[in-house]
Design a protein around this motif. Sequence first.
Motif, PDB file in Angstrom:
ATOM      1  N   ARG A 166      67.175 105.737  39.211  1.00 55.98           N
ATOM      2  CA  ARG A 166      67.643 106.835  38.357  1.00 55.98           C
ATOM      3  C   ARG A 166      67.685 108.158  39.108  1.00 55.98           C
ATOM      4  O   ARG A 166      68.681 108.883  39.076  1.00 55.98           O
ATOM      5  N   TRP A 167      66.597 108.474  39.798  1.00 57.26           N
ATOM      6  CA  TRP A 167      66.519 109.774  40.466  1.00 57.26           C
ATOM      7  C   TRP A 167      67.473 109.873  41.662  1.00 57.26           C
ATOM      8  O   TRP A 167      67.999 110.953  41.963  1.00 57.26           O
ATOM      9  N   GLY A 173      70.298 108.195  41.903  1.00 62.02           N
ATOM     10  CA  GLY A 173      71.680 107.953  41.490  1.00 62.02           C
ATOM     11  C   GLY A 173      72.265 106.700  42.087  1.00 62.02           C
ATOM     12  O   GLY A 173      73.464 106.639  42.394  1.00 62.02           O
ATOM     13  N   ASP A 188      68.740  98.400  41.818  1.00 60.97           N
ATOM     14  CA  ASP A 188      69.726  97.964  40.822  1.00 60.97           C
ATOM     15  C   ASP A 188      70.991  97.428  41.475  1.00 60.97           C
ATOM     16  O   ASP A 188      72.108  97.792  41.118  1.00 60.97           O
ATOM     17  N   GLN A 209      65.266  97.543  32.766  1.00 62.38           N
ATOM     18  CA  GLN A 209      65.121  98.985  32.846  1.00 62.38           C
ATOM     19  C   GLN A 209      65.260  99.422  34.296  1.00 62.38           C
ATOM     20  O   GLN A 209      64.545  98.927  35.172  1.00 62.38           O
ATOM     21  N   PRO A 210      66.213 100.326  34.602  1.00 60.23           N
ATOM     22  CA  PRO A 210      66.351 100.773  35.996  1.00 60.23           C
ATOM     23  C   PRO A 210      65.064 101.413  36.488  1.00 60.23           C
ATOM     24  O   PRO A 210      64.334 102.052  35.725  1.00 60.23           O
ATOM     25  N   SER A 238      62.656 104.070  38.446  1.00 58.86           N
ATOM     26  CA  SER A 238      62.749 105.531  38.533  1.00 58.86           C
ATOM     27  C   SER A 238      63.472 105.947  39.804  1.00 58.86           C
ATOM     28  O   SER A 238      64.202 106.942  39.822  1.00 58.86           O
ATOM     29  N   LYS A 285      73.801 103.234  42.042  1.00 56.39           N
ATOM     30  CA  LYS A 285      74.505 102.315  41.150  1.00 56.39           C
ATOM     31  C   LYS A 285      75.702 101.762  41.898  1.00 56.39           C
ATOM     32  O   LYS A 285      76.562 102.509  42.364  1.00 56.39           O
TER      33      LYS A 285
END
Length: 492
Positions: free
Chosen positions: A479-480, A482, A233, A473-474, A476, A484
């Motif tokens: 997301r896991w 972190g 991302d 959609q980010p 996985s 960004k």
Amino acid sequence: MEFDLTIRNGRITTSKETFFADIGVKDGKIAAIAPQLPAAAKDIDATGQWVMPGGIDSHAHIEQFSGMGVMCADDFYSGTVSAAFGGTTTIIPFAAQHKGMRIPDVLADYAQRARSKAVIDYGFHLILSEATPENLQSDLVQAIADGVTSLKVYMTYDALKLDDFQLLDVMEVAGREGAMLMIHAENHDVIRWIARKLLASGKTAPKFHAVAHDYLAEGEASNRAIALSRLLDVPILLVHVSATEAIDVIRAARQLGSKVHAESCPQYLFLTAEDLDAEGLEGAKFCCSPPPRDPRAQEAVWQGFQDGTLGVYSSDHAPYRFDTTGKLPKGEATTFKEMANGVPGIELRLPLMFSEGVLKGRITPEKFVQLTATNHAQMYGLEHCKGDIAVGLDADIAIWDPQLQRTITWSDLHDNVGYTPYEGKQITGWPVTVISRGAVVVQDQQLHAQPGQGQYIPRRCPQPLLNNPLQPQPSSAARWLGLKGKAWSGQA
């Protein structure tokens, strides 16, 4: 208010509109834009002329060793003089880290080379060839904090390429620190495999450079780079895009909300692969990577500029002389695989686009400003001081004669290359007066600047140029873990 300089009676084009007004300059900044300002002691009558922001060239190789160990023909004096005569008032060339070099040493050496020679303002990108923990977690972070807020990596070239694992490491740091990651996207193994087959069958002429650098190698690598950036991302910028297939991949990704930006260059609008098929080794003069393609690809590049898929127009000025110091290290025995890659274009970048883009109706004057100045400033953290005509910004201005006709010949240019790939091309429109921070640096084809007059500009974290409200959609992993980017959470 008393001004140091006034530009009156001109047709002003900004990134948003065109109108008639006067400009007042004080202490190097644009202090006023209004009808009928009082003349300053230095007053320029721009009647019949177009007043535009000075160009920003965010992709130029100046006084730099290539991955093959060849020094560019232009140093910071000849390179910036040539840029200024073509209407460019800021350049961002590359401080190149080759294997075994420390980033702080590379930047210090490059700063020393520029400081006493540049006649216009400049910043630096960093070329990163080693993704070691020290480089990524310490030296690169410090360089970004010091204003080198962009870096370039390669997916090809033996001396420079990073593999996908290393690219992910670099993307993680760039995203976290808010830096723009520029990527040379070509599939190294595809090029290597084709080149081996060509050389083995005795096909060594310059034209086979374009064969080896197949458009599919660019399309595949572009798609892969975008996928890697989506995994974490983070934004990327694909440089010198040339192929229809790569442009289609970028357009589709942007429409889905991916944070991918892209640039293209004059060679992909005005040259083709047929130019490499010149007599003898003359085709080496047109040899760059990716290579020029075909008329279909040229139209795709124009369309990319028109619809925003391609957001910046740079020169990728890579000046190598046509001799054993540059293009032909082995003289007449030089194969396409041994030729220095790159073409000159820093002085002609803007006039070519003005003539063939603006005056022929392919792009609007406002789009010209965006592609040549404003978007560069936003993309590379200069929007606080450069890239447009507005009160408070640096008075970096190019005044164009839209009716001046010229036939391009290298003897009229100011680089040290010795040739131009655009020799004999007729164009209309040329910047007749160029102003850097309120000082006239070029007027009536005369240089009015001294070596060292240009200033180093530390850059801020850049801002995204995406306008699509969609957010992919980010992954996985993002997301896991972190992941960004601190400077990229929103959309402009």
